[in-house]
Write an enzyme that holds these catalytic residues in place. Structure first.
Site, mmCIF file in Angstrom:
data_model
loop_
_atom_site.group_PDB
_atom_site.id
_atom_site.type_symbol
_atom_site.label_atom_id
_atom_site.label_comp_id
_atom_site.label_asym_id
_atom_site.label_seq_id
_atom_site.Cartn_x
_atom_site.Cartn_y
_atom_site.Cartn_z
ATOM 1 C CB SER A 122 44.371 44.775 43.991
ATOM 2 O OG SER A 122 43.187 43.977 43.659
ATOM 3 C CE1 TYR B 107 40.870 40.491 48.384
ATOM 4 C CE2 TYR B 107 38.896 40.241 47.470
ATOM 5 C CZ TYR B 107 40.201 40.465 47.394
ATOM 6 O OH TYR B 107 40.800 40.878 46.075
HETATM 7 N N1 GLN Z 1 37.835 44.091 45.295
HETATM 8 C C1 GLN Z 1 38.474 44.073 44.149
HETATM 9 C C2 GLN Z 1 38.294 42.383 43.802
HETATM 10 O O1 GLN Z 1 38.543 41.651 44.558
HETATM 11 C C3 GLN Z 1 39.802 44.223 43.958
HETATM 12 C C4 GLN Z 1 40.501 44.174 42.566
HETATM 13 C C5 GLN Z 1 41.445 44.982 42.187
HETATM 14 O O2 GLN Z 1 41.796 46.141 42.907
HETATM 15 N N2 GLN Z 1 42.359 44.659 41.149
HETATM 16 O O3 GLN Z 1 37.560 42.081 42.785
#
Ligand code: GLN
Length: 427
Positions: free
Chosen positions: A63, A188
């Site tokens: 994230s 994503y």
């Molecule tokens: N790839 C993770 C997701 O989209 C990233 C989540 C995070 O780092 N909070 O669920």
């Protein structure tokens, strides 16, 4: 002398090292992380980099990618267009909450998954592969080196991305997502799987802290308004449902990721990245948060720690001797409203005994637009009072802008030039 800063960073790691929390285990690649890893990197806006502990160990960006993709989409589409599509309000909810505005179907902000997935779709590129590549290349420029996707983490994450796919389908159903929902989640997921180290993240954050110019390559990568928008949203939404605690305790625009990284960008000062994989219940690194709390209090990094730049803006004022005497106002630093106001106030209160008045901007590092307008108005009023105004401005900080419809400013490079009068005029 050896710099005390790396030693200080080691001390911070030592003080914040107690174990707590649990490593993310929803995909094997994250579950396999060594929970004891602990690293920190601090990069200043003028390119100094300090690291301690596991600062060069790679992990997926997760994230922490969100503010940077948001920056790219803002740069590609413009702020007004993005504001119509993705909100800027804190959701007060967890990162993976399905948080869409009831009426518009618009995600609350670009730091929660719903907003981040839509944001990924808004980056330039005619298909999913092109958008992913735009993101990878953009991140590489922010980091100052070529970054790559961890393919194994990306395919595990995509295979279990049911919640994110669900969100993308909802975004599609509500009409806000224009492209294919599966393609977007794939892109994503690749974005979240870009491998970085604390050193990379600190450089990326320092690019934000440095108003969009990379501190080492000196490349202008983002405009000031885009950076301001990104850091505002990091400040209010970056720590999800802990945003209020973060604002009061730490006060640095930040973003965490489930791989255990936390980044912070302190405007005009530093980019910071910490890595330690054990997470709290919000999905943020326990030791990472502790380190930020410590840095903020030790190093006075809280944004609301009031700096009084206005008090140092006017370095001094004096009247030179001799026949061609001049009253000089010497300014310094970064002049915004409060700084320019102290200068304007001193000029307004003075009873000038010389025909010539000089504004010395030699030591002004940056003149904000408000400072420029206030000083130009001062020049105009001094001239109405019958004074001859000179500007000592070797970097053309003030005089770079023409005064439309007025006589050009009289500009000189140094005080010596004022006294011997070999001045030149700027058009
Ligand atoms: N790839 C993770 C997701 O989209 C990233 C989540 C995070 O780092 N909070 O669920």
């Amino acid at each position: 002398m050896r710099s005390p800063i790396p030693d200080y960073l080691l001390e911070v790691l030592d003080a914040c090292g107690a174990d707590a929390g649990a490593v993310a285990d929803y995909i094997p690649e994250l579950a396999a992380a060594n929970p004891d890893r602990f690293g920190i990197c601090v990069a200043t806006v003028d390119g100094a980099v300090y690291a301690a502990g596991d600062a060069d160990v790679g992990f997926t960006i997760q994230s922490m990618s969100k503010p940077f993709t948001y920056a790219l989409a803002l740069a590609d589409r413009g702020i007004p267009d993005m504001d119509e599509r993705v909100g800027v309000e804190p959701s007060g909810e967890a990162f993976n909450e399905i948080s869409l505005d009831r009426e518009s179907g618009r995600p609350r902000n670009a730091m929660i998954n719903a907003g981040a997935i839509l944001t990924h779709s808004l980056v330039d590129g005619q298909d999913g592969a092109a958008r992913s590549e735009r993101v990878r290349q953009g991140f590489s420029r922010f980091a100052g080196r070529d970054l790559v996707v961890d393919e194994s983490a990306s395919s595990s994450e995509f295979a279990s991305a049911h919640r994110n796919l669900g969100m993308a389908h909802l975004l599609k159903a509500s009409g806000v997502l224009e492209c294919d929902p599966v393609d977007v989640v794939e892109g994503y997921t690749r974005q979240c799987s870009i491998t970085v180290s604390c050193r990379d993240l600190a450089m990326m954050a320092a690019t934000l802290a440095n108003a969009g110019t990379h501190p080492l390559t000196q490349e202008r990568l983002l405009s000031r308004p885009v950076v301001r928008q990104v850091m505002s949203v990091m400040m209010t939404c970056g720590m999800y449902d802990a945003a209020g605690d973060w604002m009061t305790d730490v006060g640095i625009p930040a973003k965490s990721g489930v791989s255990g990284g936390v980044i912070g960008a302190l405007p005009g000062q530093v980019g910071v990245a910490v890595f330690s994989p054990r997470l709290d219940t919000h999905g943020s690194s326990v030791r990472g948060i502790r380190v930020f709390e410590r840095l903020s209090s030790d190093m006075g990094m809280h944004l609301m720690d009031v700096a009084q730049e206005g008090r140092s803006a006017l370095r001094g004022s004096y009247v030179s001797e001799g026949e061609d005497a001049v009253t000089v106002y010497e300014m310094q630093g970064d002049l915004r409203f409060a700084g320019a106001e102290t200068v304007v106030r001193a000029i307004a209160a003075a009873d000038h005994t010389t025909k010539r008045v000089a504004l010395d901007l030699t030591r002004v590092y940056r003149l904000h637009d408000v400072g420029r307008r206030m000083l130009l108005e001062c020049v105009r009023r001094l001239e109405l009072d019958g004074r001859d105004v000179l500007v000592i401005d070797p970097e053309r900080t003030l005089s770079g802008t023409a005064r439309t419809g007025k006589d050009p400013l009289e500009v000189v490079d140094s005080l010596d030039a004022v006294l011997s009068r070999p001045t030149h005029r700027l058009e």
